[in-house]
Write a protein that holds these residues in place. Structure first.
Motif, PDB file in Angstrom:
ATOM      1  N   UNK A 112      65.816  35.478  88.448  1.00 29.01           N
ATOM      2  CA  UNK A 112      64.657  36.332  88.759  1.00 29.01           C
ATOM      3  C   UNK A 112      64.885  37.722  88.176  1.00 29.01           C
ATOM      4  N   UNK A 113      64.540  37.938  86.890  1.00 24.04           N
ATOM      5  CA  UNK A 113      64.722  39.260  86.286  1.00 24.04           C
ATOM      6  C   UNK A 113      63.779  40.319  86.860  1.00 24.04           C
ATOM      7  N   UNK A 114      62.707  39.874  87.544  1.00 28.20           N
ATOM      8  CA  UNK A 114      61.753  40.807  88.136  1.00 28.20           C
ATOM      9  C   UNK A 114      61.134  40.149  89.366  1.00 28.20           C
ATOM     10  N   UNK A 115      60.446  40.939  90.180  1.00 27.47           N
ATOM     11  CA  UNK A 115      59.830  40.405  91.392  1.00 27.47           C
ATOM     12  C   UNK A 115      58.736  39.385  91.070  1.00 27.47           C
ATOM     13  N   UNK A 116      58.103  39.539  89.928  1.00 24.36           N
ATOM     14  CA  UNK A 116      57.056  38.597  89.547  1.00 24.36           C
ATOM     15  C   UNK A 116      57.610  37.192  89.308  1.00 24.36           C
ATOM     16  N   UNK A 117      58.910  37.103  89.040  1.00 21.93           N
ATOM     17  CA  UNK A 117      59.546  35.807  88.784  1.00 21.93           C
ATOM     18  C   UNK A 117      60.216  35.231  90.024  1.00 21.93           C
ATOM     19  N   UNK A 118      60.083  35.909  91.170  1.00 23.37           N
ATOM     20  CA  UNK A 118      60.857  35.531  92.354  1.00 23.37           C
ATOM     21  C   UNK A 118      60.473  34.157  92.896  1.00 23.37           C
ATOM     22  N   UNK A 119      59.182  33.830  92.930  1.00 23.12           N
ATOM     23  CA  UNK A 119      58.771  32.525  93.463  1.00 23.12           C
ATOM     24  C   UNK A 119      59.341  31.385  92.622  1.00 23.12           C
ATOM     25  N   UNK A 120      59.216  31.506  91.328  1.00 22.78           N
ATOM     26  CA  UNK A 120      59.743  30.472  90.441  1.00 22.78           C
ATOM     27  C   UNK A 120      61.267  30.383  90.565  1.00 22.78           C
ATOM     28  N   UNK A 121      61.917  31.551  90.650  1.00 23.98           N
ATOM     29  CA  UNK A 121      63.376  31.577  90.784  1.00 23.98           C
ATOM     30  C   UNK A 121      63.825  30.959  92.101  1.00 23.98           C
ATOM     31  N   UNK A 122      63.079  31.214  93.169  1.00 25.36           N
ATOM     32  CA  UNK A 122      63.436  30.654  94.477  1.00 25.36           C
ATOM     33  C   UNK A 122      63.426  29.134  94.439  1.00 25.36           C
ATOM     34  N   UNK A 123      62.460  28.567  93.724  1.00 26.39           N
ATOM     35  CA  UNK A 123      62.412  27.112  93.595  1.00 26.39           C
ATOM     36  C   UNK A 123      63.616  26.594  92.805  1.00 26.39           C
ATOM     37  N   UNK A 124      63.996  27.340  91.761  1.00 27.80           N
ATOM     38  CA  UNK A 124      65.148  26.932  90.958  1.00 27.80           C
ATOM     39  C   UNK A 124      66.442  27.023  91.763  1.00 27.80           C
ATOM     40  N   UNK A 125      66.611  28.124  92.510  1.00 22.47           N
ATOM     41  CA  UNK A 125      67.803  28.264  93.363  1.00 22.47           C
ATOM     42  C   UNK A 125      67.839  27.155  94.421  1.00 22.47           C
ATOM     43  N   UNK A 126      66.686  26.847  95.000  1.00 19.42           N
ATOM     44  CA  UNK A 126      66.647  25.820  96.044  1.00 19.42           C
ATOM     45  C   UNK A 126      67.073  24.468  95.495  1.00 19.42           C
ATOM     46  N   UNK A 127      66.532  24.101  94.335  1.00 22.92           N
ATOM     47  CA  UNK A 127      66.851  22.792  93.768  1.00 22.92           C
ATOM     48  C   UNK A 127      68.321  22.700  93.381  1.00 22.92           C
ATOM     49  N   UNK A 128      68.843  23.764  92.785  1.00 21.16           N
ATOM     50  CA  UNK A 128      70.248  23.793  92.384  1.00 21.16           C
ATOM     51  C   UNK A 128      71.162  23.614  93.598  1.00 21.16           C
ATOM     52  N   UNK A 129      70.888  24.358  94.662  1.00 24.00           N
ATOM     53  CA  UNK A 129      71.739  24.296  95.850  1.00 24.00           C
ATOM     54  C   UNK A 129      71.553  22.985  96.612  1.00 24.00           C
ATOM     55  N   UNK A 130      70.351  22.438  96.577  1.00 23.10           N
ATOM     56  CA  UNK A 130      70.107  21.149  97.241  1.00 23.10           C
ATOM     57  C   UNK A 130      70.985  20.052  96.639  1.00 23.10           C
ATOM     58  N   UNK A 131      70.994  19.973  95.318  1.00 18.69           N
ATOM     59  CA  UNK A 131      71.806  18.955  94.652  1.00 18.69           C
ATOM     60  C   UNK A 131      73.289  19.164  94.968  1.00 18.69           C
ATOM     61  N   UNK A 132      73.734  20.433  94.954  1.00 15.97           N
ATOM     62  CA  UNK A 132      75.142  20.717  95.250  1.00 15.97           C
ATOM     63  C   UNK A 132      75.511  20.278  96.660  1.00 15.97           C
ATOM     64  N   UNK A 190      66.066  41.082  92.272  1.00 16.72           N
ATOM     65  CA  UNK A 190      64.831  40.854  93.033  1.00 16.72           C
ATOM     66  C   UNK A 190      65.038  39.920  94.220  1.00 16.72           C
ATOM     67  N   UNK A 191      66.150  39.204  94.244  1.00 14.60           N
ATOM     68  CA  UNK A 191      66.455  38.265  95.322  1.00 14.60           C
ATOM     69  C   UNK A 191      67.356  38.959  96.353  1.00 14.60           C
ATOM     70  N   UNK A 192      66.781  39.391  97.485  1.00 12.59           N
ATOM     71  CA  UNK A 192      67.611  40.026  98.512  1.00 12.59           C
ATOM     72  C   UNK A 192      68.321  38.961  99.338  1.00 12.59           C
ATOM     73  N   UNK A 193      69.288  39.378 100.125  1.00 12.59           N
ATOM     74  CA  UNK A 193      70.140  38.428 100.833  1.00 12.59           C
ATOM     75  C   UNK A 193      69.360  37.615 101.868  1.00 12.59           C
ATOM     76  N   UNK A 194      68.378  38.222 102.526  1.00 17.74           N
ATOM     77  CA  UNK A 194      67.602  37.471 103.517  1.00 17.74           C
ATOM     78  C   UNK A 194      66.774  36.374 102.858  1.00 17.74           C
ATOM     79  N   UNK A 195      66.182  36.688 101.698  1.00 17.90           N
ATOM     80  CA  UNK A 195      65.436  35.676 100.965  1.00 17.90           C
ATOM     81  C   UNK A 195      66.360  34.562 100.486  1.00 17.90           C
ATOM     82  N   UNK A 196      67.553  34.948 100.052  1.00 15.15           N
ATOM     83  CA  UNK A 196      68.527  33.964  99.579  1.00 15.15           C
ATOM     84  C   UNK A 196      68.941  33.029 100.721  1.00 15.15           C
ATOM     85  N   UNK A 197      69.142  33.565 101.900  1.00 13.18           N
ATOM     86  CA  UNK A 197      69.466  32.728 103.058  1.00 13.18           C
ATOM     87  C   UNK A 197      68.334  31.748 103.352  1.00 13.18           C
ATOM     88  N   UNK A 198      67.096  32.217 103.232  1.00 10.49           N
ATOM     89  CA  UNK A 198      65.950  31.343 103.482  1.00 10.49           C
ATOM     90  C   UNK A 198      65.886  30.218 102.446  1.00 10.49           C
TER      91      UNK A 198
END
Length: 395
Positions: A304-324, A342-350
């Motif tokens: 997520x290089x910017x806040x506008x990319x956060x939703x797409x990045x969140x999906x990518x982080x979720x899928x990566x961590x799910x498989x792991x 753009x990814x704060x720690x609370x969002x990352x926990x979610x």
């Protein structure tokens, strides 16, 4: 001296000493300052607010430097800022087990757009703003005076330079060019660093403390190091007695350098297996093959290089961590990171909670990772806190 007038109602962030003024907050520019010029910022009533670098090509039109009108932004000012930053890193290098760290961290050290990393006797520099570019000669001179490096190399190939109207650069600024591999030491482990061709400035010293923390759990464990680059987590895990370590990275150069680093440190090559592959694809192969691990490290690039990319990045982080999570043995540990500001720690926990739910797993957060002291976060610039991570027990 050129003057820039701030729009009414936009004073709060400046008064709180946030270093950025966006172009939309500017009412008027008096004269025609060149990009990188130091200008005087005034409020609509003509009162002084700050000195800053100006750039009309950047969304961040002003990068503020000083809030005291009586202070001159001259060569001496830059020398003082460089000296303060370098002196503050002495503690990192004091024990003799580490000779690489970040010496200057942009806004955190009041030099917006300047990154300087020390790699043993060489310095790697990234110049990301026109203001720093205009003053780089005095900065390089001061770095030479303070540190007497063998060479200073410009790795200013970041895409952000284009936003400032600057071309990429990859060249020697002072002294000798670095050899193909510069040997550096971090926490008693030796790394061969390719400054000219390596990623970013050549090495990721922001994970120094976190590599040690994860390695403390690695004794006797089967470890998977994803996005391994030149082997920071791999080498620490092997040194701390991991039963085996598998390293995955898409870069052939990174894998080759990692293998050399294992030999360089006299570590057990038989306990290590490297795979050059896209991490997401490789994780799915492991799942299909029924492969499992005790510890998995996920240290991906910036999603997520910017806040506008956060939703797409969140999906990518979720899928990566799910498989792991699906590849971990019961009670296994997942050390997972995000270097997206753009990814704060609370969002990352979610995001990790969603990943666990989709994987049918329960997760305990047992440690929170952050960037080390040579990557400080300025209180008025929370955006500087880009690296965050969590150690998760997956049950």
């Amino acid at each position: 001296m050129f003057e820039v007038i701030l729009k009414k109602g936009k004073e709060k962030a400046v008064l709180q000493r946030h270093p950025w003024v966006f172009s939309g907050a500017i009412e008027q520019v008096k004269g025609k300052p060149a990009n990188g010029d130091v200008v005087k910022l005034l409020d609509v009533q003509g009162r002084f607010m700050a000195w800053g670098f100006y750039n009309d090509q950047s969304r961040v039109a002003l990068r503020l430097l000083e809030w005291d009108e009586s202070v001159a932004i001259d060569d001496n000012w830059f020398r003082q800022k460089v000296g303060i930053a370098v002196d503050s890193r002495n503690f990192v290098l004091a024990d003799g087990k580490t000779n690489t760290c970040r010496l200057i961290f942009s806004e955190a050290d009041y030099l917006p757009g300047l990154i300087v990393d020390k790699y043993a006797d060489y310095l790697s520099v990234q110049i990301l703003t026109s203001g720093i570019q205009n003053n780089i000669a005095v900065i390089i001179d001061e770095l030479q005076r303070l540190l007497q490096p063998k060479g200073i190399y410009d790795k200013s190939d970041a895409s952000s330079r284009a936003h400032e109207g600057l071309e990429t650069a990859n060249e020697v600024l002072a002294g000798n060019p670095p050899p193909e591999l510069v040997e550096v030491m971090e926490n008693g482990i030796t790394y061969g660093i390719n400054i000219a061709e390596g990623q970013k400035s050549g090495f990721y010293c922001d994970q120094r403390d976190n590599r040690m923390l994860v390695a403390n759990y690695a004794t006797g464990k089967k470890v998977l190091d994803c996005f391994s680059y030149t082997g920071g987590f791999t080498l620490n895990s092997l040194k701390h007695g991991a039963a085996s370590v598998t390293s995955v990275d898409s870069s052939a150069l990174a894998i080759d350098t990692l293998k050399r680093n294992i030999v360089l440190n006299g570590l057990n090559e038989a306990k290590h297996h490297s795979i050059q592959s896209d991490v997401n694809k490789q994780l799915r192969r492991f799942k299909d093959e029924g492969e499992t691990f005790d510890i998995i490290v996920l240290d991906p690039p910036k999603y997520a290089p910017s806040r506008s990319a956060l939703d797409r990045a969140s999906r990518a982080y979720k899928d990566l961590n799910r498989i792991a999570m699906l590849l971990l043995n019961k009670g296994g540990l997942l050390a997972t990171y995000s270097c997206s500001g753009a990814m704060d720690i609370d969002t990352f926990k979610q995001v990790l909670a969603w990943a666990a739910l989709d994987a049918g797993k329960q997760v305990q957060f047992i440690h929170q990772f952050c960037q080390p002291e040579d990557h400080p976060v300025r209180s008025s610039f929370p955006e500087g806190e880009y690296l965050k991570g969590l150690l998760c027990r997956v049950i």
